[in-house]
Design an enzyme around this catalytic site. Structure first.
Site, short mmCIF file in Angstrom:
data_model
loop_
_atom_site.label_atom_id
_atom_site.label_comp_id
_atom_site.label_asym_id
_atom_site.label_seq_id
_atom_site.Cartn_x
_atom_site.Cartn_y
_atom_site.Cartn_z
N ASP A 48 0.97 -1.13 -0.06
CA ASP A 48 -0.10 0.11 0.27
C ASP A 48 0.78 1.07 -0.07
O ASP A 48 2.04 1.30 -0.21
CB ASP A 48 -1.01 -0.03 1.08
CG ASP A 48 -0.40 0.28 2.52
OD1 ASP A 48 0.98 0.31 2.74
OD2 ASP A 48 -1.13 0.20 3.33
N CYS A 67 3.10 -3.15 4.26
CA CYS A 67 2.21 -2.16 4.42
C CYS A 67 2.87 -1.49 5.67
O CYS A 67 3.93 -1.76 5.69
CB CYS A 67 0.68 -2.79 4.80
SG CYS A 67 0.52 -3.79 6.15
N THR A 96 2.53 -1.50 8.95
CA THR A 96 2.98 -2.62 10.17
C THR A 96 3.20 -4.08 9.49
O THR A 96 3.90 -4.72 10.31
CB THR A 96 1.77 -2.74 11.00
OG1 THR A 96 0.72 -3.21 10.53
CG2 THR A 96 1.56 -1.34 11.73
N HIS A 128 11.10 -23.98 8.83
CA HIS A 128 10.17 -24.61 9.63
C HIS A 128 8.72 -24.41 8.96
O HIS A 128 7.94 -25.42 9.19
CB HIS A 128 10.18 -24.23 10.86
CG HIS A 128 11.13 -24.97 11.61
ND1 HIS A 128 11.15 -24.98 13.18
CD2 HIS A 128 12.18 -25.52 11.21
CE1 HIS A 128 12.37 -25.56 13.56
NE2 HIS A 128 13.02 -25.84 12.58
N HIS A 180 8.26 -30.99 9.47
CA HIS A 180 7.56 -29.71 9.32
C HIS A 180 6.78 -29.66 8.13
O HIS A 180 5.48 -29.18 8.07
CB HIS A 180 8.73 -28.79 8.97
CG HIS A 180 9.80 -28.51 10.26
ND1 HIS A 180 9.43 -28.14 11.49
CD2 HIS A 180 11.15 -28.78 10.13
CE1 HIS A 180 10.38 -28.14 12.19
NE2 HIS A 180 11.36 -28.77 11.44
#
Ligand code: RB5
Length: 158
Positions: free
Chosen positions: A13, A70, A72, A103, A138
Protein backbone atom coordinates in the site's frame (compact mmCIF):
# COMPACT_ATOMS: atom_id res chain seq x y z
CA UNK A 1 22.10 -13.75 -4.38
CA UNK A 2 23.18 -17.36 -4.46
CA UNK A 3 21.04 -19.57 -6.67
CA UNK A 4 17.77 -17.63 -6.44
CA UNK A 5 15.88 -17.56 -9.71
CA UNK A 6 12.27 -17.73 -8.52
CA UNK A 7 10.15 -14.89 -9.93
CA UNK A 8 8.59 -12.79 -7.18
CA UNK A 9 5.21 -11.07 -7.12
CA UNK A 10 5.28 -7.98 -4.92
CA UNK A 11 2.66 -5.53 -3.67
CA UNK A 12 2.26 -2.80 -1.10
CA UNK A 13 0.00 0.00 0.00
CA UNK A 14 1.01 3.67 0.08
CA UNK A 15 2.67 3.36 3.51
CA UNK A 16 5.25 0.98 2.08
CA UNK A 17 5.47 2.23 -1.50
CA UNK A 18 8.99 3.59 -1.01
CA UNK A 19 10.29 0.37 0.57
CA UNK A 20 8.63 -1.70 -2.16
CA UNK A 21 10.51 0.28 -4.79
CA UNK A 22 13.79 -0.33 -2.93
CA UNK A 23 13.13 -4.07 -2.64
CA UNK A 24 12.20 -4.23 -6.31
CA UNK A 25 15.47 -2.56 -7.29
CA UNK A 26 17.39 -4.88 -4.95
CA UNK A 27 15.84 -7.95 -6.60
CA UNK A 28 16.18 -6.71 -10.16
CA UNK A 29 19.87 -5.86 -9.60
CA UNK A 30 20.24 -9.55 -8.76
CA UNK A 31 18.46 -10.64 -11.97
CA UNK A 32 15.35 -11.82 -10.15
CA UNK A 33 12.13 -11.29 -12.14
CA UNK A 34 9.65 -9.15 -10.24
CA UNK A 35 5.97 -8.61 -11.00
CA UNK A 36 4.77 -5.45 -9.26
CA UNK A 37 0.99 -5.40 -8.76
CA UNK A 38 1.04 -1.93 -7.14
CA UNK A 39 0.46 0.42 -5.63
CA UNK A 40 2.32 2.80 -7.88
CA UNK A 41 2.55 6.01 -5.81
CA UNK A 42 2.28 7.31 -2.26
CA UNK A 43 -1.38 8.25 -2.78
CA UNK A 44 -3.58 6.61 -0.16
CA UNK A 45 -4.99 3.20 -1.13
CA UNK A 46 -6.56 0.23 0.69
CA UNK A 47 -4.07 -2.49 1.58
CA UNK A 48 -6.51 -5.43 1.00
CA UNK A 49 -6.69 -4.60 -2.71
CA UNK A 50 -2.97 -5.35 -3.07
CA UNK A 51 -2.85 -8.14 -0.52
CA UNK A 52 -5.57 -9.96 -2.44
CA UNK A 53 -3.70 -9.58 -5.73
CA UNK A 54 -0.45 -11.02 -4.43
CA UNK A 55 -2.02 -13.74 -2.27
CA UNK A 56 -4.30 -14.96 -5.06
CA UNK A 57 -1.35 -15.24 -7.43
CA UNK A 58 0.54 -17.36 -4.89
CA UNK A 59 -2.53 -19.39 -3.90
CA UNK A 60 -3.24 -20.24 -7.55
CA UNK A 61 0.35 -21.33 -8.14
CA UNK A 62 1.03 -18.61 -10.72
CA UNK A 63 3.90 -17.49 -8.46
CA UNK A 64 5.58 -19.66 -5.87
CA UNK A 65 6.81 -16.71 -3.78
CA UNK A 66 5.51 -13.24 -2.98
CA UNK A 67 6.35 -10.20 -0.90
CA UNK A 68 3.76 -7.93 0.70
CA UNK A 69 4.31 -4.68 2.53
CA UNK A 70 2.19 -2.19 4.42
CA UNK A 71 2.77 0.16 7.36
CA UNK A 72 2.89 -2.52 10.06
CA UNK A 73 2.63 -5.64 7.90
CA UNK A 74 -0.31 -6.72 10.06
CA UNK A 75 -3.13 -5.94 7.64
CA UNK A 76 -1.35 -7.57 4.73
CA UNK A 77 -0.62 -10.75 6.70
CA UNK A 78 -4.26 -10.97 7.82
CA UNK A 79 -5.43 -10.72 4.22
CA UNK A 80 -2.85 -13.08 2.77
CA UNK A 81 -3.39 -15.87 5.29
CA UNK A 82 -7.06 -16.11 4.34
CA UNK A 83 -5.98 -17.80 1.09
CA UNK A 84 -5.50 -21.56 0.84
CA UNK A 85 -1.92 -22.65 0.33
CA UNK A 86 -0.65 -19.20 1.39
CA UNK A 87 1.71 -19.23 4.33
CA UNK A 88 2.45 -15.56 4.92
CA UNK A 89 5.04 -14.66 7.54
CA UNK A 90 5.25 -11.19 9.03
CA UNK A 91 8.91 -10.76 9.90
CA UNK A 92 10.75 -7.93 11.62
CA UNK A 93 13.96 -9.81 12.36
CA UNK A 94 16.32 -12.14 10.54
CA UNK A 95 15.81 -15.15 12.80
CA UNK A 96 12.04 -15.19 12.20
CA UNK A 97 12.53 -14.79 8.45
CA UNK A 98 14.94 -17.72 8.31
CA UNK A 99 12.80 -19.94 10.53
CA UNK A 100 9.67 -19.05 8.56
CA UNK A 101 11.39 -20.68 5.59
CA UNK A 102 13.03 -23.61 7.41
CA UNK A 103 10.04 -24.69 9.51
CA UNK A 104 6.97 -23.09 7.89
CA UNK A 105 7.93 -22.99 4.20
CA UNK A 106 6.55 -19.45 4.13
CA UNK A 107 5.65 -18.47 0.59
CA UNK A 108 4.82 -14.82 1.24
CA UNK A 109 7.14 -12.56 3.20
CA UNK A 110 5.34 -9.64 4.86
CA UNK A 111 7.19 -6.56 6.04
CA UNK A 112 6.09 -3.47 7.96
CA UNK A 113 7.71 -0.40 6.42
CA UNK A 114 6.90 1.71 9.50
CA UNK A 115 8.38 -0.92 11.81
CA UNK A 116 11.78 -1.79 10.38
CA UNK A 117 14.46 0.17 8.56
CA UNK A 118 15.26 -0.25 4.89
CA UNK A 119 18.60 -2.00 5.41
CA UNK A 120 17.12 -4.60 7.74
CA UNK A 121 14.25 -5.12 5.30
CA UNK A 122 16.70 -5.88 2.49
CA UNK A 123 18.68 -8.27 4.70
CA UNK A 124 15.45 -10.05 5.63
CA UNK A 125 14.45 -10.35 1.96
CA UNK A 126 17.87 -11.80 1.09
CA UNK A 127 17.81 -14.35 3.93
CA UNK A 128 14.21 -15.31 3.20
CA UNK A 129 14.98 -15.96 -0.46
CA UNK A 130 18.14 -17.94 0.23
CA UNK A 131 16.84 -20.21 3.00
CA UNK A 132 15.32 -23.57 1.96
CA UNK A 133 12.51 -25.48 3.70
CA UNK A 134 13.74 -28.23 6.05
CA UNK A 135 10.85 -30.58 5.17
CA UNK A 136 10.48 -33.77 7.22
CA UNK A 137 8.31 -33.34 10.32
CA UNK A 138 7.66 -29.73 9.31
CA UNK A 139 5.97 -30.89 6.10
CA UNK A 140 3.63 -33.14 8.12
CA UNK A 141 2.66 -30.12 10.23
CA UNK A 142 1.99 -27.92 7.20
CA UNK A 143 -0.20 -30.64 5.70
CA UNK A 144 -2.41 -30.48 8.79
CA UNK A 145 -3.65 -27.00 7.89
CA UNK A 146 -2.56 -25.99 4.43
CA UNK A 147 -5.33 -27.38 2.22
CA UNK A 148 -8.37 -27.46 4.44
CA UNK A 149 -11.35 -25.19 4.90
CA UNK A 150 -10.87 -24.40 8.57
CA UNK A 151 -14.49 -23.25 9.09
CA UNK A 152 -16.02 -26.41 7.65
CA UNK A 153 -13.47 -28.68 9.28
CA UNK A 154 -14.08 -27.26 12.75
CA UNK A 155 -17.86 -26.78 12.60
CA UNK A 156 -17.85 -22.96 12.59
CA UNK A 157 -21.16 -21.63 11.31
CA UNK A 158 -20.57 -17.89 11.89
C1 RB5 B 1 -2.16 2.56 6.42
O1 RB5 B 1 -2.27 3.74 7.14
C2 RB5 B 1 -1.95 1.38 7.38
O2 RB5 B 1 -3.11 1.17 8.11
C3 RB5 B 1 -1.53 0.14 6.64
O3 RB5 B 1 -0.37 0.39 5.93
C4 RB5 B 1 -1.22 -1.10 7.46
O4 RB5 B 1 -0.31 -0.79 8.47
C5 RB5 B 1 -2.36 -1.89 7.91
O5 RB5 B 1 -2.21 -2.94 8.55
Amino acid sequence: MSGITTPIVIGSDHAAYDLKEKIKAFLMERSIDVEDVGCYSENSVDYPDYGIKVASMVSSGKFSRGILLCGTGIGMSMVANKFSRVRAALCSDLFSAIMSRRHNDSNILVLGARVIGDMLALEIVKAWLETPFDGGRHLRRLEKFDHIDMDAEHGCTG
